[in-house]
Write a protein that holds these residues in place. Structure first.
Motif, mmCIF file in Angstrom:
data_model
loop_
_atom_site.group_PDB
_atom_site.id
_atom_site.type_symbol
_atom_site.label_atom_id
_atom_site.label_comp_id
_atom_site.label_asym_id
_atom_site.label_seq_id
_atom_site.Cartn_x
_atom_site.Cartn_y
_atom_site.Cartn_z
ATOM 1 N N MET A 1 0.823 -1.217 0.000
ATOM 2 C CA MET A 1 0.000 0.000 0.000
ATOM 3 C C MET A 1 0.855 1.264 0.000
ATOM 4 O O MET A 1 0.403 2.334 -0.403
ATOM 5 C CB MET A 1 -0.939 -0.017 1.216
ATOM 6 N N LYS A 2 2.110 1.145 0.404
ATOM 7 C CA LYS A 2 2.993 2.325 0.463
ATOM 8 C C LYS A 2 3.563 2.705 -0.903
ATOM 9 O O LYS A 2 4.086 3.799 -1.079
ATOM 10 C CB LYS A 2 4.167 2.044 1.410
ATOM 11 N N TYR A 3 3.509 1.769 -1.862
ATOM 12 C CA TYR A 3 4.200 2.024 -3.139
ATOM 13 C C TYR A 3 3.242 2.117 -4.317
ATOM 14 O O TYR A 3 2.656 1.115 -4.731
ATOM 15 C CB TYR A 3 5.242 0.928 -3.377
ATOM 16 N N PRO A 4 3.101 3.330 -4.898
ATOM 17 C CA PRO A 4 2.219 3.536 -6.059
ATOM 18 C C PRO A 4 2.588 2.631 -7.228
ATOM 19 O O PRO A 4 1.768 2.392 -8.112
ATOM 20 C CB PRO A 4 2.424 5.007 -6.419
ATOM 21 N N ALA A 5 3.820 2.143 -7.246
ATOM 22 C CA ALA A 5 4.242 1.295 -8.371
ATOM 23 C C ALA A 5 3.500 -0.043 -8.388
ATOM 24 O O ALA A 5 3.287 -0.647 -9.440
ATOM 25 C CB ALA A 5 5.742 1.042 -8.297
ATOM 26 N N ILE A 6 3.098 -0.511 -7.215
ATOM 27 C CA ILE A 6 2.496 -1.846 -7.126
ATOM 28 C C ILE A 6 1.100 -1.850 -7.752
ATOM 29 O O ILE A 6 0.235 -1.061 -7.386
ATOM 30 C CB ILE A 6 2.418 -2.327 -5.663
ATOM 31 N N HIS A 7 0.914 -2.742 -8.714
ATOM 32 C CA HIS A 7 -0.380 -2.898 -9.387
ATOM 33 C C HIS A 7 -0.838 -4.342 -9.289
ATOM 34 O O HIS A 7 -0.044 -5.250 -9.031
ATOM 35 C CB HIS A 7 -0.273 -2.467 -10.851
ATOM 36 N N VAL A 8 -2.116 -4.526 -9.498
ATOM 37 C CA VAL A 8 -2.686 -5.866 -9.406
ATOM 38 C C VAL A 8 -3.647 -6.085 -10.571
ATOM 39 O O VAL A 8 -4.256 -5.140 -11.081
ATOM 40 C CB VAL A 8 -3.420 -6.048 -8.042
ATOM 41 N N ARG A 9 -3.754 -7.341 -11.016
ATOM 42 C CA ARG A 9 -4.730 -7.640 -12.070
ATOM 43 C C ARG A 9 -5.280 -9.057 -11.884
ATOM 44 O O ARG A 9 -4.750 -9.844 -11.094
ATOM 45 C CB ARG A 9 -4.106 -7.503 -13.453
ATOM 46 N N ALA A 10 -6.355 -9.333 -12.608
ATOM 47 C CA ALA A 10 -6.964 -10.665 -12.554
ATOM 48 C C ALA A 10 -7.345 -11.079 -13.972
ATOM 49 O O ALA A 10 -7.467 -10.239 -14.856
ATOM 50 C CB ALA A 10 -8.201 -10.642 -11.658
ATOM 51 N N SER A 11 -7.493 -12.370 -14.189
ATOM 52 C CA SER A 11 -7.778 -12.877 -15.538
ATOM 53 C C SER A 11 -9.238 -12.664 -15.921
ATOM 54 O O SER A 11 -9.643 -12.876 -17.059
ATOM 55 C CB SER A 11 -7.461 -14.378 -15.592
ATOM 56 N N THR A 12 -10.045 -12.223 -14.949
ATOM 57 C CA THR A 12 -11.459 -11.939 -15.212
ATOM 58 C C THR A 12 -12.018 -11.095 -14.068
ATOM 59 O O THR A 12 -11.402 -11.039 -12.994
ATOM 60 C CB THR A 12 -12.268 -13.260 -15.332
ATOM 61 N N ALA A 13 -13.145 -10.422 -14.296
ATOM 62 C CA ALA A 13 -13.757 -9.643 -13.220
ATOM 63 C C ALA A 13 -14.144 -10.589 -12.086
ATOM 64 O O ALA A 13 -14.675 -11.675 -12.326
ATOM 65 C CB ALA A 13 -14.988 -8.913 -13.742
ATOM 66 N N LEU A 14 -13.845 -10.195 -10.845
ATOM 67 C CA LEU A 14 -14.097 -11.067 -9.698
ATOM 68 C C LEU A 14 -15.546 -10.997 -9.245
ATOM 69 O O LEU A 14 -16.152 -9.924 -9.248
ATOM 70 C CB LEU A 14 -13.201 -10.662 -8.532
ATOM 71 N N ASN A 15 -16.092 -12.159 -8.901
ATOM 72 C CA ASN A 15 -17.428 -12.187 -8.283
ATOM 73 C C ASN A 15 -17.459 -13.317 -7.252
ATOM 74 O O ASN A 15 -16.481 -14.071 -7.126
ATOM 75 C CB ASN A 15 -18.497 -12.403 -9.359
ATOM 76 N N ALA A 16 -18.564 -13.407 -6.539
ATOM 77 C CA ALA A 16 -18.662 -14.358 -5.420
ATOM 78 C C ALA A 16 -18.319 -15.788 -5.862
ATOM 79 O O ALA A 16 -17.733 -16.564 -5.106
ATOM 80 C CB ALA A 16 -20.059 -14.323 -4.822
ATOM 81 N N SER A 17 -18.653 -16.127 -7.125
ATOM 82 C CA SER A 17 -18.483 -17.527 -7.527
ATOM 83 C C SER A 17 -17.057 -17.829 -8.000
ATOM 84 O O SER A 17 -16.609 -18.970 -7.920
ATOM 85 C CB SER A 17 -19.473 -17.874 -8.640
ATOM 86 N N ASN A 18 -16.306 -16.810 -8.465
ATOM 87 C CA ASN A 18 -14.971 -17.133 -8.988
ATOM 88 C C ASN A 18 -13.826 -16.651 -8.097
ATOM 89 O O ASN A 18 -12.662 -16.974 -8.340
ATOM 90 C CB ASN A 18 -14.802 -16.557 -10.409
ATOM 91 N N ILE A 19 -14.157 -15.876 -7.043
ATOM 92 C CA ILE A 19 -13.084 -15.285 -6.241
ATOM 93 C C ILE A 19 -12.205 -16.347 -5.570
ATOM 94 O O ILE A 19 -11.027 -16.137 -5.309
ATOM 95 C CB ILE A 19 -13.650 -14.309 -5.174
ATOM 96 N N GLY A 20 -12.784 -17.530 -5.360
ATOM 97 C CA GLY A 20 -12.010 -18.602 -4.728
ATOM 98 C C GLY A 20 -11.007 -19.238 -5.657
ATOM 99 O O GLY A 20 -10.043 -19.883 -5.219
ATOM 100 N N SER A 21 -11.196 -19.049 -6.962
ATOM 101 C CA SER A 21 -10.314 -19.751 -7.904
ATOM 102 C C SER A 21 -9.435 -18.810 -8.736
ATOM 103 O O SER A 21 -8.403 -19.200 -9.242
ATOM 104 C CB SER A 21 -11.165 -20.608 -8.858
#
Lengths: 544, 544
Positions: free
Chosen positions: A114-134
């Motif tokens: 959280m301290k570093y603006p450089a850090i980014h995150v992505r996912a292979s698809t939009a997250l929802n209740a059914s796929n967040i576990g996988s």
């Protein structure tokens, strides 16, 4: 053999038990001081008391708890025990087997990110209740110019374009409240970077399957951890949290892989950091911490740290030679930092040591030519259930190649000749009880071969291996599991293992002597605390 | 150690491996005959081939199969392998550790029960779909006069009066078709008398819990099995099925408990059968079987049988002394039948050997006074995960009391001095791989300590323990599990264990010599079969 009386029988029995345990460090060392004896007794009493109380209750989600049970399920009970609280105060000596990338609590890593603006995150698809576990998060430090183009759409927004990088904080704050909001985001990252009970004991309940999950945890945050400015703070936190657990020297394994897919990234996010600069960072952090401790009059709490240079056991022998050369170059520049060389990765599926025989046999000669102090091999070996498999056979090669210690050596107990050699040549075993159990080499501490090694007089140092993945931060949990699962092993044996962790570290003799002297002082203090605290606990217990 | 060349390294490596394995029977015995070498090679090839084919497929209800996996889950795959079919033909030598009450397939016991009108069954409540999984059957032979008063209402009829005895056949035929009719009845009995995968690996997945289920299986059919006429047929079936599996000598443990709740019942159902008459029955069955085999020219297939007199490890020391006296009396009358004396029951919760020290120390003297041939102790010991618990400590007492063999000795590997003594005094270990796994001492064959014993040169006989409860009838399954879980253990080592089972049996030297000579002849034949059959399998495999 026949006996004329019960008492004659008992005498022979006592003799036999002593002979059987004669090679154990705790029995060898002869007469205990009165304080040692009292502390050992108190700890046995507390263990017995809690085995009959805390461990006999039923707990939510823990149908039949027992001391030494599966760590991930029993952890919440362990931390409630007085035995655990006592062990937290124990001076642990050295931590000799830990992979740096897996040594800092995920919750702390998130704070760092959280301290570093450089850090980014992505996912292979939009997250929802059914796929967040996988769906797994990908984390990466981006260079300045790419940050602007990063998406602002939440990962949990159906309009999120799969694969778009989102600033870490933005992704966290905009995480769908339905999925827990920022805390839900933290849980998503944590679940991906750690192993949970269901994975270890149900869905991935074999060595092969759990290793798949285990390796994915590294893929998740390795890039982020290796962002240079964050990495420096990471090293610092590893050292500070180790000190807080009573560890006074650490010898982490760090992966230095040339041209790897997970390099160290510079502060601007643009370039790969040369490995020598990572060692400079390590040195700098080390000196800062020492200076701070000195300023606080706590210099005795921390002796120092050295690095075991490791690379991965799937590269080519030619490539390995390049790494041996780099390791030597680093030893030349940082003789006080490089402790040894090792290869890491699942022994059961990757290359055996024999595959690298040619370069490995050259290593000594290469060091001579370069005129550097000796760089011992400190090989992983026998981290397997195999009987005669390549992973099991690695033990022969680790020893023939002159390994200083053996990482894991789980299958060593099957090899009488190798045990003999380990004792003669004083090759200590880096035993990682909780790691072995979570990675399914043993189902509980009661099936772990550690007592066999101790009873044969093999030198052992307890280690945590990958605590951020397993949740066994520090060494207290591993010491607890070992103590809880035996009626023979007591506080004195734990102390012997702590001492051995210093004796078999890569410190120079002088450093060892200093570390041992300091440890002994802290140990005496600890024993006094144990007697007082233990008696308080027992008195309270019998009062109820 | 440094090496000037790869070849020099390899030479040292080969030497080291040999030294490490030098105490193994299969390595000690030096040069193999060409036939042995070929058969051993073929079996290794078949094992490797099936590990890569049959064991890599997915099966209904077996998410991730592997050789040596949990027996109750893997059994259906094991029987499909050619390796299993090959081992079925192997001459197994002697079966030295099996509890008679648990040696005959439940399906066969049901057939026997159907033959005797005395056998009755009852339940604590009328059975229906929801309670049939939890309500246990009780079986008992009733005397003539009580049979008439027995109920005729089906156990599955809501009008059934709880606790009323119903004739076995009547209960079976009238079993509700909704619950499977007669087959449903058989399944109900079978489920109660055996352990299923869910119990062993889910609901009762600890030593303590699985022992509760394990003991309940004996409560279910012990009364019925001990009905004298049925018991004679039971003994006969045990011997015949053993012979069919290639076992040529058996040494079953039989519980003789004075004034026990589960006595042997006379044919009229009225009285308890004196133990000497049970031995007469045993002798009679034995002679009948031998005569029949002789008539068929098969006398070489079966050398004979002896009984290990056992009682339960919860009686008082005074009561134990009465059993020692009875055992001596029986030895006097049947010197050729009584092989030894033992105590049975869960070592982890019942009395340790030390509790019975006084009577046990007298036993030798009592035998001298009675002028009977020696009756050795053949004690269970160390059937536990405990480290220094009473069950683990039983090993010290078993050895000090001069035990001839050790039953299980699961925790022996933790005791260097005791291992040394077992080798010096030639105390063989009765290892029960499948029993240990189902009773949760080990999670799979890969975690079983057997390789440690073999590599230390301890003599081992593989045993089935309680095959009717575990489903490992004969010895083929246990040999299979041991072979499947190792890359070192091969056919030659299996042969050594078979030979040791004869060498360490209670046969007189003359009997042993004869048994060994016959075994050797059958072994040579078997090796020829292995080579031919194995090559056929491999050819077929490579053709596909």
């Amino acid at each position: 053999m026949s006996f004329s009386s019960i008492s004659e029988y008992q005498a022979h029995r006592d003799e036999l038990i002593l002979a059987d345990r004669a090679q154990r460090a705790d029995h060898k060392k002869g007469q205990l001081s009165e304080l040692e004896a009292r502390a050992d007794k108190v700890v046995r009493d507390v263990r017995a008391f809690e085995a009959a109380t805390i461990w006999t209750r039923e707990y939510q989600g823990v149908p039949h708890p027992f001391p030494g049970m599966e760590f991930l399920t029993g952890r919440s009970i362990i931390v409630q025990t007085e035995l655990f609280k006592i062990l937290e105060k124990m001076p642990k000596g050295a931590l000799l087997h830990a992979h740096l990338d897996a040594t800092v609590n995920v919750s702390h890593v998130i704070k760092l990110a959280m301290k570093y603006p450089a850090i980014h995150v992505r996912a292979s698809t939009a997250l929802n209740a059914s796929n967040i576990g996988s769906v797994l998060p990908e984390l990466l430090p981006l260079p300045e110019e790419l940050r602007s183009s990063a998406g602002q759409v939440s990962l949990t927004d159906s309009k999120y374009t799969p694969g778009t990088w989102v600033p870490f904080n933005r992704a966290r704050e905009s995480f769908d409240p339905q999925l827990g909001g920022p805390e839900g985001f933290d849980q998503w990252i944590t679940a991906a970077a750690t192993i949970n009970p269901t994975e270890a004991y149900v869905t991935h309940n074999t060595v092969t399957k759990i290793w798949q999950k285990f390796q994915s945890t590294f893929r998740v945050n390795a890039h982020m951890i290796r962002y240079r400015p964050l990495h420096k703070e990471y090293i610092r936190e590893f050292i500070l949290s180790s000190i807080a657990d009573g560890i006074s020297y650490v010898e982490p394994r760090i992966n230095f892989v040339l041209g790897e897919i997970r390099p160290f990234i510079s502060a601007d996010g643009l370039s790969h950091v040369p490995h020598r600069e990572i060692l400079q960072d390590f040195d700098e952090v080390l000196n800062d911490v020492k200076a701070e401790l000195k300023a606080q009059g706590r210099e005795d709490e921390f002796i120092g740290a050295r690095i075991i240079y490791t690379t991965l056991r799937f590269i080519t022998p030619e490539n390995l030679e390049l790494h041996l050369q780099e390791c030597i170059a680093l030893k030349k520049e940082f003789p006080h930092l490089i402790a040894g060389f090792d290869l890491v990765g699942d022994e059961n599926v990757l290359k055996p040591l024999t595959y690298y025989l040619e370069p490995l046999l050259k290593f000594k000669e290469m060091q001579k030519e370069a005129g550097v102090p000796e760089i011992p091999f400190i090989f992983h070996g026998g981290e397997t259930l195999g009987d005669g498999t390549e992973a099991d056979m690695n033990l022969y090669d680790a020893i023939l190649l002159g390994t200083k210690r053996i990482g894991h050596g789980f299958s060593l107990v099957k090899h009488p000749k190798l045990i003999e050699i380990c004792k003669e040549r004083e090759i200590a075993i880096e035993v990682c009880p909780i790691s072995n159990e979570i990675l399914r080499l043993t189902s509980s501490m009661h099936m772990h071969p550690l007592p066999i090694l101790l009873n044969q007089g093999v030198h052992v140092a307890l280690c945590s291996d990958d605590p951020s993945v397993f949740g066994n931060m520090g060494l207290t949990f591993d010491y607890f599991q070992v103590l809880a699962a035996s009626e023979i092993t007591g506080l004195i044996q734990l102390g012997e293992m702590a001492k051995d962790s210093i004796k078999f570290s890569s410190l120079e003799q002088e450093g060892k002597d200093r570390a041992l002297a300091i440890w002994q002082k802290r140990w005496e203090k600890f024993l006094e605390y144990v007697v007082a605290e233990g008696q308080r606990v027992l008195a309270k217990g019998s009062a109820n």
